[in-house]
Structures are given as C-alpha cells and as structure tokens.
Enzyme design. Structure first.
Site, short mmCIF file in Angstrom:
data_model
loop_
_atom_site.label_atom_id
_atom_site.label_comp_id
_atom_site.label_asym_id
_atom_site.label_seq_id
_atom_site.Cartn_x
_atom_site.Cartn_y
_atom_site.Cartn_z
N ASP A 2 0.84 -1.19 0.00
CA ASP A 2 0.00 0.00 0.00
C ASP A 2 0.88 1.25 0.00
O ASP A 2 1.99 1.23 0.52
CB ASP A 2 -0.92 -0.02 1.24
CG ASP A 2 -2.10 0.91 1.08
OD1 ASP A 2 -2.31 1.44 -0.03
OD2 ASP A 2 -2.82 1.11 2.08
N ASN A 50 -10.61 -2.51 -5.78
CA ASN A 50 -9.81 -1.59 -6.61
C ASN A 50 -10.47 -1.22 -7.94
O ASN A 50 -10.07 -0.24 -8.58
CB ASN A 50 -8.40 -2.16 -6.88
CG ASN A 50 -7.46 -2.03 -5.70
OD1 ASN A 50 -6.50 -2.79 -5.57
ND2 ASN A 50 -7.71 -1.09 -4.81
C1 IPE Z 1 -1.17 0.23 -3.60
O1 IPE Z 1 -1.03 1.59 -3.52
C2 IPE Z 1 -1.31 -0.17 -5.05
C3 IPE Z 1 -2.27 -1.22 -5.33
C4 IPE Z 1 -2.30 -2.33 -4.69
C5 IPE Z 1 -3.20 -1.06 -6.46
P1 IPE Z 1 -2.28 2.56 -3.55
O2 IPE Z 1 -2.65 2.84 -4.96
O3 IPE Z 1 -3.39 2.01 -2.69
O4 IPE Z 1 -1.68 3.87 -2.90
P2 IPE Z 1 -2.39 4.90 -1.91
O5 IPE Z 1 -3.04 4.11 -0.82
O6 IPE Z 1 -3.39 5.66 -2.71
O7 IPE Z 1 -1.27 5.75 -1.42
MG MG Z 2 -4.09 2.35 -0.78
#
Ligand code: IPE
Ligand code: MG
Length: 227
Positions: A2, A50
């Site tokens: 993350d 997501n």
């Molecule tokens: C993790 O980073 C990436 C994935 C697992 C898609 P994020 O995209 O969740 O990053 P933040 O939480 O917005 O900083």
């Molecule tokens: Mg995230």
C-alpha cells in the site's frame, strides 16, 4: 502493498509513477524473498475493491501487470518459482488472463518456491466462492454422513494447497487488514510499516522478517516448560 499513490503525490508525480515504482519494488522483493529461502510469498496486487478507482488508473494497473508478467517470466523460470493466483481471475481482462495462464503453466512443475498474486481478490468473495464450490462438489452426498470441518472446507478456498501465512506485512501506515486472507491469517503475526510500498525495499523487508523471527523466538521461549 500500500502507498504507491501517496508516494507519488509526495513527490508531485502522477499516481501511475508510484505504481511503476511499486512494480520495481515487487521485483526486488521477489528476488530477496528467494535469497532468504521464503517458500511462499503472497502479494496483494489488486483487490476486488480496486475496480472502483478511475478507469484510467485501473487500465494502467492492468498494463503494468501484463508487462510485469512478461518481464518476470524469465526470472521465475530461472529461479524455479511457481506462479499461482488467488482471486476472481475470470473477471480480469482477457489479455491479462492469457499471460497469467501462460506463466502458471510454464512454472507448474516447480515445487520449492511459490509466488502467489492476489488479483481481484477479496476474502469475503473467496469464502462465497468456496461455499459454492463445496455445495456443487457435494450435492449428491448425504449431509448426515459428511461432517464438514475446516481442513475439508479450506480445500475449496482459492488458497487450497498453500500454507497459511506466518507473517502478514502491510505498508504505508494503514493499520487495517482490508479483506486480505481473513481466514488464513487467523493465527498469523502482523507487521505494519509506516513506509510506502515503493520505498519498502529489501532491507526493510528483511527487518520485518527479523522482527517476526524474534517474536517467534519469544513465543517458543515462553511456552517452554519451566524447570
Ligand atoms: C497500492 O497503492 C497499489 C495497489 C495495490 C493497487 P495505492 O494505490 O493504494 O496507494 P495509496 O493508498 O493511494 O497511497
Ligand atoms: Mg491504498
């Protein structure tokens, strides 16, 4: 994994730059994990939630996944690492599914090291899918003769054949589990790092493992019968 987006934000970069650096870090962690002799490494790469992100970001993540697989195949073959997936793979774009099948098939004979990608994964979906599979597989059985226990049921989860995780790491300072391996981590240790994923490199990964090792040692010492 993350914190890709926040990592990029802090540097005034688009979120996708964070995802690109995140993928680079994945490559380093897979390598480190192999060097350390970790047999099962599961990466929560794309959650069932997501899909709610803007379409451009989802598309970019799928592109990155596709190029990662293309790129990483050589490494997996060289290091004899078997690729697995957990999650509803059938809902991913066809081109990604094809790449995944190809790499899974080509690495299927390796049994020492395993890389598991959680893609379109969510623990609650996994439980529902497992119940459906169990019901379909046992519909002709007499329920009074088959008492269901966890060992049997766990064979219907996406993780069938994969041991429960000993340690679950989450980066970026979030102290949540977010629907990741809920059943399988019933007895796992957790490690939360404030560092965003692109910066959570091999050294920090090793520190997390050492921290876990010390907890294990204390656990064993405390359980030793006193003389
Ligand atoms: C993790 O980073 C990436 C994935 C697992 C898609 P994020 O995209 O969740 O990053 P933040 O939480 O917005 O900083
Ligand atoms: Mg995230």
């Amino acid at each position: 994994m993350d914190g890709n987006g926040r990592w990029a934000n802090r540097l005034g970069l688009p979120r996708n730059e964070g995802h690109k650096m995140g993928v680079q870090n994945v490559e380093k962690i897979v390598e480190k994990s192999g060097q350390l002799g970790i047999r099962y490494l599961t990466l929560y790469a794309f959650s069932a939630e997501n899909w709610k992100r803007p379409k451009e970001e989802v598309d970019a993540l799928m592109d990155l996944l596709e190029s990662f697989l293309l790129q990483q195949k050589k490494q997996l073959l060289k290091n004899k690492i078997r690729l697995h997936t957990i999650g509803r793979i059938q809902e991913l774009p066809k081109r990604v599914q094809d790449r995944l099948s190809e790499v899974k098939e080509e690495t299927a004979s390796f049994c020492q090291s395993h890389l598991i990608l959680a893609l379109n994964y969510g623990a609650r979906n996994e439980v529902i899918d497992a119940v459906e599979r169990y019901v379909a597989a046992t519909k002709n059985n007499d329920p009074t003769e088959h008492k269901l226990d966890w060992n049997t049921f766990s064979n219907y989860l996406d993780t069938a054949g994969i041991p429960d995780p000993e340690l679950v790491i989450r980066t970026s300072g979030e102290h949540r589990v977010s629907n990741f391996l809920l059943m399988q981590s019933a007895y796992s240790e957790y490690f939360f790092s404030p560092v965003c994923w692109p910066d959570f490199g091999p050294e920090l990964f090793e520190e997390a493992l050492n921290n876990y090792r010390n907890r294990e040692r204390r656990f064993r010492e405390n359980r030793r019968p006193s003389s």
